[in-house]
Design a protein around this motif. Structure first.
Motif, PDB file in Angstrom:
ATOM      1  N   UNK A 236       0.826  -1.209   0.000  1.00  0.00           N
ATOM      2  CA  UNK A 236       0.000   0.000   0.000  1.00  0.00           C
ATOM      3  C   UNK A 236       0.853   1.249   0.000  1.00  0.00           C
ATOM      4  N   UNK A 237       1.959   1.245   0.721  1.00  0.00           N
ATOM      5  CA  UNK A 237       2.858   2.393   0.714  1.00  0.00           C
ATOM      6  C   UNK A 237       3.390   2.652  -0.693  1.00  0.00           C
ATOM      7  N   UNK A 238       3.754   1.566  -1.380  1.00  0.00           N
ATOM      8  CA  UNK A 238       4.295   1.718  -2.728  1.00  0.00           C
ATOM      9  C   UNK A 238       3.265   2.328  -3.676  1.00  0.00           C
ATOM     10  N   UNK A 239       2.013   1.904  -3.557  1.00  0.00           N
ATOM     11  CA  UNK A 239       0.988   2.396  -4.482  1.00  0.00           C
ATOM     12  C   UNK A 239       0.624   3.852  -4.241  1.00  0.00           C
ATOM     13  N   UNK A 240       1.063   4.400  -3.132  1.00  0.00           N
ATOM     14  CA  UNK A 240       0.756   5.801  -2.854  1.00  0.00           C
ATOM     15  C   UNK A 240       1.759   6.753  -3.502  1.00  0.00           C
ATOM     16  N   UNK A 241       2.669   6.226  -4.314  1.00  0.00           N
ATOM     17  CA  UNK A 241       3.657   7.067  -4.991  1.00  0.00           C
ATOM     18  C   UNK A 241       2.990   7.889  -6.095  1.00  0.00           C
ATOM     19  N   UNK A 242       3.578   9.034  -6.430  1.00  0.00           N
ATOM     20  CA  UNK A 242       3.049   9.837  -7.533  1.00  0.00           C
ATOM     21  C   UNK A 242       3.458   9.250  -8.879  1.00  0.00           C
ATOM     22  N   UNK A 243       2.666   9.550  -9.908  1.00  0.00           N
ATOM     23  CA  UNK A 243       3.006   9.146 -11.273  1.00  0.00           C
ATOM     24  C   UNK A 243       2.384  10.140 -12.233  1.00  0.00           C
ATOM     25  N   UNK A 244       2.980  10.273 -13.396  1.00  0.00           N
ATOM     26  CA  UNK A 244       2.487  11.212 -14.392  1.00  0.00           C
ATOM     27  C   UNK A 244       1.043  10.932 -14.760  1.00  0.00           C
ATOM     28  N   UNK A 245       0.152  11.932 -14.578  1.00  0.00           N
ATOM     29  CA  UNK A 245      -1.260  11.739 -14.868  1.00  0.00           C
ATOM     30  C   UNK A 245      -1.923  10.730 -13.954  1.00  0.00           C
ATOM     31  N   UNK A 246      -1.269  10.377 -12.862  1.00  0.00           N
ATOM     32  CA  UNK A 246      -1.788   9.368 -11.924  1.00  0.00           C
ATOM     33  C   UNK A 246      -2.152   8.064 -12.656  1.00  0.00           C
ATOM     34  N   UNK A 247      -1.277   7.660 -13.599  1.00  0.00           N
ATOM     35  CA  UNK A 247      -1.554   6.429 -14.350  1.00  0.00           C
ATOM     36  C   UNK A 247      -1.149   5.183 -13.575  1.00  0.00           C
ATOM     37  N   UNK A 248      -0.283   5.335 -12.548  1.00  0.00           N
ATOM     38  CA  UNK A 248       0.138   4.220 -11.688  1.00  0.00           C
ATOM     39  C   UNK A 248       0.744   3.077 -12.518  1.00  0.00           C
ATOM     40  N   UNK A 249       1.906   3.309 -13.139  1.00  0.00           N
ATOM     41  CA  UNK A 249       2.458   2.369 -14.130  1.00  0.00           C
ATOM     42  C   UNK A 249       3.258   1.224 -13.498  1.00  0.00           C
ATOM     43  N   UNK A 250       2.650   0.525 -12.599  1.00  0.00           N
ATOM     44  CA  UNK A 250       3.402  -0.513 -11.891  1.00  0.00           C
ATOM     45  C   UNK A 250       2.584  -1.775 -11.669  1.00  0.00           C
ATOM     46  N   UNK A 251       3.310  -2.830 -11.423  1.00  0.00           N
ATOM     47  CA  UNK A 251       2.734  -4.084 -10.936  1.00  0.00           C
ATOM     48  C   UNK A 251       3.523  -4.434  -9.683  1.00  0.00           C
ATOM     49  N   UNK A 252       2.831  -4.560  -8.559  1.00  0.00           N
ATOM     50  CA  UNK A 252       3.494  -4.707  -7.261  1.00  0.00           C
ATOM     51  C   UNK A 252       3.097  -6.033  -6.623  1.00  0.00           C
ATOM     52  N   UNK A 253       4.089  -6.764  -6.151  1.00  0.00           N
ATOM     53  CA  UNK A 253       3.866  -7.979  -5.370  1.00  0.00           C
ATOM     54  C   UNK A 253       4.690  -7.872  -4.099  1.00  0.00           C
ATOM     55  N   UNK A 254       4.116  -8.260  -2.980  1.00  0.00           N
ATOM     56  CA  UNK A 254       4.827  -8.107  -1.704  1.00  0.00           C
ATOM     57  C   UNK A 254       4.559  -9.289  -0.790  1.00  0.00           C
TER      58      UNK A 254
ATOM     59  N   UNK B  18      -6.140  15.210 -21.843  1.00  0.00           N
ATOM     60  CA  UNK B  18      -7.553  15.299 -21.491  1.00  0.00           C
ATOM     61  C   UNK B  18      -8.091  13.955 -20.977  1.00  0.00           C
ATOM     62  N   UNK B  19      -7.507  12.859 -21.448  1.00  0.00           N
ATOM     63  CA  UNK B  19      -7.959  11.543 -20.966  1.00  0.00           C
ATOM     64  C   UNK B  19      -7.579  11.321 -19.522  1.00  0.00           C
ATOM     65  N   UNK B  20      -6.594  12.088 -19.031  1.00  0.00           N
ATOM     66  CA  UNK B  20      -6.190  11.964 -17.628  1.00  0.00           C
ATOM     67  C   UNK B  20      -7.185  12.610 -16.673  1.00  0.00           C
ATOM     68  N   UNK B  21      -8.002  13.551 -17.184  1.00  0.00           N
ATOM     69  CA  UNK B  21      -8.898  14.299 -16.309  1.00  0.00           C
ATOM     70  C   UNK B  21     -10.129  13.475 -15.958  1.00  0.00           C
ATOM     71  N   UNK B  22     -10.552  13.568 -14.729  1.00  0.00           N
ATOM     72  CA  UNK B  22     -11.740  12.861 -14.260  1.00  0.00           C
ATOM     73  C   UNK B  22     -12.755  13.900 -13.797  1.00  0.00           C
ATOM     74  N   UNK B  23     -13.897  13.920 -14.521  1.00  0.00           N
ATOM     75  CA  UNK B  23     -14.965  14.865 -14.222  1.00  0.00           C
ATOM     76  C   UNK B  23     -16.014  14.178 -13.357  1.00  0.00           C
ATOM     77  N   UNK B  24     -16.851  14.963 -12.679  1.00  0.00           N
ATOM     78  CA  UNK B  24     -17.905  14.341 -11.852  1.00  0.00           C
ATOM     79  C   UNK B  24     -18.722  13.343 -12.662  1.00  0.00           C
ATOM     80  N   UNK B  25     -18.910  12.165 -12.081  1.00  0.00           N
ATOM     81  CA  UNK B  25     -19.660  11.130 -12.771  1.00  0.00           C
ATOM     82  C   UNK B  25     -18.821  10.253 -13.674  1.00  0.00           C
ATOM     83  N   UNK B  26     -17.493  10.483 -13.726  1.00  0.00           N
ATOM     84  CA  UNK B  26     -16.631   9.676 -14.586  1.00  0.00           C
ATOM     85  C   UNK B  26     -16.683   8.219 -14.151  1.00  0.00           C
ATOM     86  N   UNK B  27     -16.824   7.284 -15.114  1.00  0.00           N
ATOM     87  CA  UNK B  27     -16.931   5.871 -14.741  1.00  0.00           C
ATOM     88  C   UNK B  27     -15.616   5.259 -14.273  1.00  0.00           C
ATOM     89  N   UNK B  28     -14.479   5.960 -14.452  1.00  0.00           N
ATOM     90  CA  UNK B  28     -13.190   5.404 -14.067  1.00  0.00           C
ATOM     91  C   UNK B  28     -12.452   6.412 -13.183  1.00  0.00           C
TER      92      UNK B  28
END
Length: 706
Positions: A366-384, A532-542
């Motif tokens: 969980x600590x690892x997943x709280x890291x920042x990433x460009x556009x908050x894309x979270x470009x990782x696969x984590x196993x612990x 623009x695909x990085x932006x999340x507006x109210x009601x966004x499904x993702x």
């Protein structure tokens, strides 16, 4: 000036000699209108600023005999620039110049009056020819924009005068014959577009036969449901007149027909089944309770609007094929929608909290997943596990700006730092060993932890969990020297370098460079689409990736503008005009209102180097926030590009500009040739944000925030 009969005058007379000008000024019967000073003042306020050739252009005096008025106006170039300034960018300056060379003929000056006026007002021609044999009557004033002072005058004269009073520099020629066999060829000679608005059926065919011979496009609007006909005889010289609706009928065949015999032909032209109910019913009454078919001024004005758009397309070489179209206002009003019906329902947001870890493996992941990433894309696969964490770069989350996965490597390094902090807070120590990838990933890191003490890392645990991106504007409060020293030490501890720009001149210079880079990001289709695909507006499904727009620190007006800026067709126009300097304004204002810019760099260019720099980025970020600073990444488009090829792949149309901006920015930040910049951070004094970006839920956990 001697007394003249002004009944046929239709254009202004320019007075260039002082003697005649003085005579007119002294004549008490002549009104003198001199607002030229105000025009010159307005000319100076235009954006972009006009050159001396317009400011110094000699002014002119125009005499309107039918008004007995002398008017002082700007010279032709300045007059045109100021009069048509509000056309931009709906019509660009280059397009306006191209359209001003058009020569247009309008035949039939009842409906045609409104069309001619519209064309002249918009500057869609430099020369206009008008013809009508008829005189203005009182019954015409329900749709012809003349006045009672014009009654009894030839309709072409009335229209020409109105154009002259709008713009005396437009060349207007009149012909009082109308669509006559003996004069139609002379009228059409030299034109680019013909607008036909005759009442007579045989005249309609005559005009088209002649226009086809001259290979001229013909436009016609009919005052019912915004009907427009386009016949491109310039492109289709064998095309049948009136789309072949009359069959093989010539003008001479129609000339002798009675009104009753013409009705079937007229109904075929009007496409009777498509007539509005009121118009269809009215046609039944023509000759009974109506003297002729009815027309409304609103429909005439609508037709003039449609014709102007068609002329603009033809003049600019845009698609405008032969055919027929209706612009039906009544139908549109029948389908009126209530914005309240389309407003998204308020979306309730879960409380800003995170999943309580169940064990050490959960704590590390969980600590690892709280890291920042460009556009908050979270470009990782984590196993612990309880004493080990594996971080793999997930290439499916890359973007165009993530050149060579370098930005993803920075994010992976920040995740590794967070895992080390979490381990230290629970009595474990260990380092991450980075490898340059295998068949499934270009970069992965593994940390083995064992019992040990790392108090400097351990004390960062709670600040690390509280780390956030603060996009609020803030203020430029100075940063104390010891704080800067501490931030630079945090970067050094991770093997990187931190450059701080806190001099106001250097911040200003950096702001200009970053704003220019942001403009390129907006104007490059792929970069704009991803941004623009990085932006999340109210009601966004993702909502669990990307950037929640409520975290951007924008007021309602700016959010509305952002909603406009996410439209690709808007960016396409700005790029085509080489405009859009305002696209970087937000970045410029944010950077110049900051206390400092912080640039994390490291020696080397490998992904493993970028990962190490990512750990330094997170160390600096956590330490800055712990010291009360607001932190926001403001990294430019060019950040991860190493050469011209990569800059060209980023933005093919702006690669040279990106190279120059990157060179200037690296010089400004004293970055050496063998150093790679990992991230640019904006530091300021700002209140805490009320919303934090979300995280994708890991298997077996709930949604997280960071």
């Amino acid at each position: 000036m001697s007394e003249v009969d002004d009944s046929g005058q239709h254009h202004a007379i320019f007075i260039d000699d002082e003697f005649t000008l003085d005579q007119l000024r002294r004549d008490p019967r002549i009104a003198v209108v001199d607002e030229c000073g105000e025009q010159q003042a307005a000319l100076r306020t235009l954006v972009p600023a006009v050159g001396r050739e317009l400011l110094d252009e000699p002014t002119r005096w125009a005499y309107y005999s039918w008004r007995r008025s002398l008017v002082h106006i700007l010279g032709p170039a300045a007059f045109n620039r100021l009069r048509l300034d509000r056309n931009r960018n709906l019509v660009t300056a280059d397009e306006q110049r191209q359209l001003s060379r058009l020569r247009i003929g309008v035949i039939g000056l009842s409906v045609g009056h409104a069309i001619a006026h519209n064309l002249a007002t918009e500057g869609l021609c430099g020369e206009i020819h008008l013809t009508d044999f008829d005189e203005l009557e009182l019954a015409n004033l329900n749709r012809v924009p003349g006045t009672v002072f014009d009654l009894g005058l030839n309709k072409a004269v009335v229209a020409a005068r109105r154009i002259a009073e709008i713009d005396p520099y437009i060349s207007v020629h009149i012909d009082r014959n109308g669509a006559a066999p003996e004069s139609i060829d002379a009228f059409l000679r030299g034109l680019d577009v013909v607008v036909e608005e005759c009442d007579s059926l045989d005249a309609k065919v005559l005009v088209r036969e002649a226009a086809r011979a001259h290979r001229l496009p013909v436009l016609m609007t009919t005052g019912d449901r915004g009907l427009l006909d386009v016949e491109r005889f310039d492109l289709e010289p064998a095309r049948p007149v009136l789309h072949g609706l009359l069959g093989d009928v010539a003008a001479r065949d129609l000339a002798g027909l009675s009104s009753k015999d013409k009705v079937p032909h007229v109904l075929r032209i009007l496409d009777a089944p498509q007539l509005s109910p009121r118009m269809a019913a009215s046609l039944v009454e023509v000759g009974k309770t109506l003297s002729t078919w009815p027309q409304l001024a609103s429909e005439v004005v609508l037709g003039a609007t449609v014709v102007a758009n068609a002329v603009r397309r033809i003049g600019l070489g845009e698609p405008m094929p032969s055919g027929r179209v209706r612009v039906d206002v009544a139908d549109a009003l029948d389908r009126i929608g209530d914005p309240l019906d389309f407003r998204p329902a308020p979306v309730s947001r879960p409380p800003d909290a995170y999943h309580q870890p169940a064990g050490m493996a959960d704590i590390l992941a969980e600590a690892a997943t709280r890291a920042p990433s460009g556009g908050n894309v979270q470009p990782w696969h984590i196993e612990a596990t309880d004493d080990r964490i594996s971080l793999r770069l997930a290439t499916k989350y890359t973007t165009t700006m993530d050149v060579g996965y370098r930005g993803s490597a920075v994010a992976l390094g920040a995740a590794a730092f967070n895992a080390r902090v979490a381990a230290a807070a629970h009595g474990l120590t260990g380092d991450v060993q980075w490898s340059r990838g295998d068949e499934g990933t270009p970069l992965y890191g593994i940390a083995e932890f064992s019992v040990g003490s790392a108090p400097e890392l351990a004390e960062l645990y709670e600040p690390m969990l509280a780390r956030e991106t603060n996009r609020l504007r803030g203020t430029a409060a100075p940063i104390a020297g010891e704080v800067i020293d501490g931030l630079q030490a945090a970067a050094r501890n991770e093997g990187a370098k931190l450059t701080i720009l806190d001099d106001r001149d250097k911040i200003e210079a950096a702001a200009r460079l970053l704003a220019a880079a942001d403009r390129i990001r907006y104007l490059t289709p792929a970069l704009h689409r991803e941004m623009m695909s990085e932006l999340r507006w109210p009601g966004d499904p993702d909502p669990d990736t990307g950037l929640d727009v409520t975290t951007l620190g924008l007021d309602p007006a700016d959010l509305v503008i952002l909603d406009i800026l996410r439209r690709p067709e808007v960016m396409e126009h700005l790029a085509g005009w080489d405009a859009g300097t305002a696209l970087g304004d937000d970045t410029y204002e944010r950077v110049t209102s900051s206390s400092a810019l912080a640039v994390v760099s490291i020696r080397g260019r490998r992904l493993t180097d970028y990962a190490a720099a990512g750990s330094a980025v997170e160390a600096v970020w956590v330490d800055a926030q712990r010291r009360g600073l607001a932190v926001q990444p403001v990294s430019p488009v060019f950040l991860y590009a190493h050469n011209d090829r990569e800059r060209d792949e980023l933005s093919p149309g702006h690669a040279d500009a990106l190279r120059d901006l990157q060179y200037a920015f690296r010089r400004l930040t004293s970055t050496e040739r063998d150093e790679s910049q990992a991230l640019v951070l904006r530091l300021s004094d700002a209140p805490r944000p009320t919303v934090r970006s979300r995280r994708r839920a890991r298997a077996g956990s709930t949604t997280q925030y960071g």
